[in-house]
Motif scaffolding. Structure first.
Motif, PDB file in Angstrom:
ATOM      1  N   PHE A   1     -27.676  -2.463 -33.619  1.00  9.85           N
ATOM      2  CA  PHE A   1     -27.445  -3.655 -32.802  1.00  9.85           C
ATOM      3  C   PHE A   1     -27.128  -4.831 -33.710  1.00  9.85           C
TER       4      PHE A   1
ATOM      5  N   SER B   1     -26.069 -10.906 -34.014  1.00  7.58           N
ATOM      6  CA  SER B   1     -25.689 -11.922 -33.029  1.00  7.58           C
ATOM      7  C   SER B   1     -26.257 -11.587 -31.652  1.00  7.58           C
ATOM      8  N   VAL B   2     -26.306 -10.296 -31.321  1.00 12.94           N
ATOM      9  CA  VAL B   2     -26.839  -9.862 -30.029  1.00 12.94           C
ATOM     10  C   VAL B   2     -28.362 -10.027 -29.992  1.00 12.94           C
TER      11      VAL B   2
ATOM     12  N   GLY C   1     -29.100 -13.567 -29.614  1.00 14.39           N
ATOM     13  CA  GLY C   1     -28.817 -13.933 -28.230  1.00 14.39           C
ATOM     14  C   GLY C   1     -29.949 -13.526 -27.305  1.00 14.39           C
ATOM     15  N   MET C   2     -30.525 -12.354 -27.553  1.00 14.70           N
ATOM     16  CA  MET C   2     -31.664 -11.894 -26.762  1.00 14.70           C
ATOM     17  C   MET C   2     -32.836 -12.861 -26.880  1.00 14.70           C
TER      18      MET C   2
ATOM     19  N   PRO D   1     -20.299 -13.247 -29.063  1.00 19.45           N
ATOM     20  CA  PRO D   1     -21.249 -12.210 -28.623  1.00 19.45           C
ATOM     21  C   PRO D   1     -22.642 -12.774 -28.352  1.00 19.45           C
TER      22      PRO D   1
ATOM     23  N   THR E   1     -24.292 -12.668 -24.620  1.00 21.13           N
ATOM     24  CA  THR E   1     -25.593 -12.007 -24.474  1.00 21.13           C
ATOM     25  C   THR E   1     -26.579 -12.927 -23.770  1.00 21.13           C
TER      26      THR E   1
ATOM     27  N   ILE F   1     -28.069 -11.973 -20.006  1.00 24.53           N
ATOM     28  CA  ILE F   1     -29.503 -11.709 -19.885  1.00 24.53           C
ATOM     29  C   ILE F   1     -30.125 -12.673 -18.878  1.00 24.53           C
TER      30      ILE F   1
ATOM     31  N   GLY G   1     -27.804  -7.317 -20.312  1.00 28.34           N
ATOM     32  CA  GLY G   1     -27.299  -8.364 -21.196  1.00 28.34           C
ATOM     33  C   GLY G   1     -27.075  -7.862 -22.605  1.00 28.34           C
ATOM     34  N   ILE G   2     -28.034  -7.062 -23.118  1.00 32.70           N
ATOM     35  CA  ILE G   2     -27.900  -6.478 -24.457  1.00 32.70           C
ATOM     36  C   ILE G   2     -26.688  -5.553 -24.503  1.00 32.70           C
TER      37      ILE G   2
ATOM     38  N   GLY H   1     -23.488  -7.642 -24.439  1.00 35.33           N
ATOM     39  CA  GLY H   1     -23.355  -8.320 -25.731  1.00 35.33           C
ATOM     40  C   GLY H   1     -22.938  -7.355 -26.830  1.00 35.33           C
ATOM     41  N   LEU H   2     -23.499  -6.137 -26.792  1.00 33.14           N
ATOM     42  CA  LEU H   2     -23.145  -5.118 -27.781  1.00 33.14           C
ATOM     43  C   LEU H   2     -21.678  -4.728 -27.635  1.00 33.14           C
TER      44      LEU H   2
END
Length: 524
Positions: free
Chosen positions: A113, A116-117, A120-121, A391, A395, A399, A407-408, A411-412
């Motif tokens: 992963f 950036s993701v 974002g989470m 990204p 994300t 989310i 969301g993950i 974003g991925l």
């Protein structure tokens, strides 16, 4: 060395207390939303703190019941005829599956992963915490404390509910919530941190104490009622307390729904844990790396124990982990302390805990959320460039408006899209000098680079020459070889001279041996 150990222990003790205050309402709220007995969430919190904390290699990760599993647990219990003891068999089996996953090395999934993701989470969870706890500060406690869902069963969503807070405000809860927020903000200021006697006291503990005090001194007609306070089950004897524990009904081993639920729980809980592990590594000021397979082992054993004594499933949880980091936790002792605090307080002090206003705890959570999603986080990632910021932002948005895993996943996908796009742009370069064209493969080339290569080939005219250099790459996709082969066949008709360097394939070698390619320099 002894002074450092004592300092770490002191920090871990204070951090454990803060995490306990954050975890308490979440354990109860998630249990309530899951359709499980209230005490099942507390059991999961205790197990996540003491058992998982002791086995885990994560220095700062904190485990307990997770909001992401509430719907799965709720539906499973309903499908099993509201028989919670049958569901506990699924929790135990899920733990066994996680132990197996740890031994086959499934923990490495966490490394796939992009950062950036994960960032974002973290920011998205911070925003959700703020949005969801805002109503609790106003004394609107219709939704449970651990509710992170955007859409609600009553047709409302996170934003429409916020628009109605002023219609249902409880001014006593609002007073307590605002006072607690002011205290939390003050405790972040330098002048407080410079006063050693004050800075050593966790701001969250002061919030809870002041919240209880304010409510106790309010006139009877405006004092907060139990619906706006913590609601722990109270036992009057040891036998009453032991009665809160439930044990699995092993007849469930013959029930296919039990096994299906166990598999779903194992997969989702493991994925959420691994995502949180990666997030915890990024939050850790010392940048320590958690052994992910060991974490799966710890989670598996934790779920086995939780299921055996009546708890709902556990995962590593971002909210508790970030609270631990912000509170100054240094080692996994802070996680263990939070579990011990949960155990001691629910066993011996439930009446005191039941006086804590939910608005005071909501203020603590809002500060946790702010630290995860403060503007400086967005500014720092924006400076890292578009390939990181887009990204990250997508994300965050998905989310907030859907759920964690969706969301993950989106974003991925966007992150991978940027990797492919950047690779597409820079994999092949071409240079022309008169009738001579050089085509260079700068990095590994794949099927999606075919269009760029065909465009270059179509620009070559009769009686020109082209030199294709693939000596600096390790991989050339089959479709690229076939595109070169097709071009070589057409080039002969146009008297185009083709030279290859570092591009070897059995069909191209055949063309070379038959004199179709004028020269082929094979470079491994």
């Amino acid at each position: 060395m002894k002074e450092k150990l004592d300092s770490n222990l002191s920090n871990d003790l204070k951090a454990g207390l803060v995490v306990f205050l954050v975890a308490l309402p979440l354990c109860l709220g998630i249990s309530l939303a899951s359709g499980a007995p209230l005490f099942a969430g507390i059991i999961a919190g205790i197990v996540g703190g003491i058992i998982v904390g002791a086995i885990s290699g994560s220095p700062l990760g904190v485990s307990g019941p997770a909001a992401g599993l509430t719907i799965i647990v709720l539906v499973a219990i309903q499908d099993m005829g509201q028989k919670f003891d049958l569901f506990l068999v699924s929790v135990v089996l899920a733990g066994i599956f996680q132990v197996i996953l740890s031994y086959i090395g499934a923990g490495k999934i966490a490394f796939y992963f992009p950062s950036s993701v994960i960032k974002g989470m973290l920011a998205a969870i911070g925003i959700i915490i703020i949005l969801k706890q805002f109503s609790h500060v106003f004394g609107i406690d219709k939704d449970y404390e651990g509710d992170f869902s955007f859409s609600q069963p009553d047709g409302e969503n996170t934003f429409t509910e916020l628009l109605k807070v002023f219609d249902f405000i409880n001014f006593s809860a609002f007073l307590i919530g605002i006072v607690c927020l002011v205290i939390l903000i003050l405790w972040e200021q330098k002048f407080i941190k410079n006063i050693k006697s004050l800075s050593q006291i966790p701001a969250s503990l002061i919030c809870v104490a002041i919240g209880i005090t304010i409510n106790e001194f309010l006139p009877a007609d405006v004092k907060l009622q139990q619906e706006h306070l913590v609601k722990l089950p109270v036992s009057n004897s040891v036998s009453d307390f032991l009665g809160f524990f439930t044990f699995p009904d092993w007849k469930g081993l013959s029930n296919p729904i039990v096994w299906k639920t166990a598999l779903i729980l194992a997969v989702i809980a493991s994925l959420e844990t691994l995502l949180c592990v990666d997030a915890a590594n990024k939050l850790d000021p010392q940048k320590r790396i958690t052994p992910s397979n060991r974490e799966l082992l710890a989670q598996g054993i934790g779920n086995i124990v939780s299921g055996l004594i009546g708890g709902i499933p556990v995962t590593q949880v971002v909210v508790r982990t970030s609270a631990n980091v912000e509170a100054g936790g240094k080692s996994k002792m802070s996680t263990i302390f939070h579990g011990i605090f949960l155990l001691i307080c629910v066993a011996f002090l439930p009446n005191i805990l039941n006086k804590i206003p939910l608005s005071a705890l909501a203020a603590i959570l809002i500060m946790v959320g702010y630290k995860l999603a403060k503007p400086s986080v967005f500014k720092a990632i924006y400076k890292d460039g578009q390939d990181q910021f887009i990204p990250f932002l997508i994300t965050v948005v998905f989310i907030v408006f859907t759920d964690l895993l969706k969301g993950i996943g989106i974003g991925l996908a966007i992150g991978l899209g940027y990797v492919i796009y950047n690779n597409f742009k820079s994999s092949i370069s071409s240079f022309r000098e008169g009738k001579n064209v050089l085509v260079k493969f700068n990095k590994d080339v794949f099927f999606y680079n075919r269009a760029a290569l065909v465009k270059i080939f179509s620009s070559i005219k009769e009686n020109e020459s082209i030199y294709i250099d693939g000596s600096s790459v390790d991989f050339i996709d089959y479709d690229i070889y076939m595109t070169i082969e097709d071009f070589v066949h057409s080039a002969k008709q146009k008297n185009i001279k083709v030279e290859l360097n570092g591009i070897t394939h059995r069909k191209l070698n055949y063309l070379k041996s038959n004199g179709i390619i004028s020269k082929a320099i094979v470079s491994q």
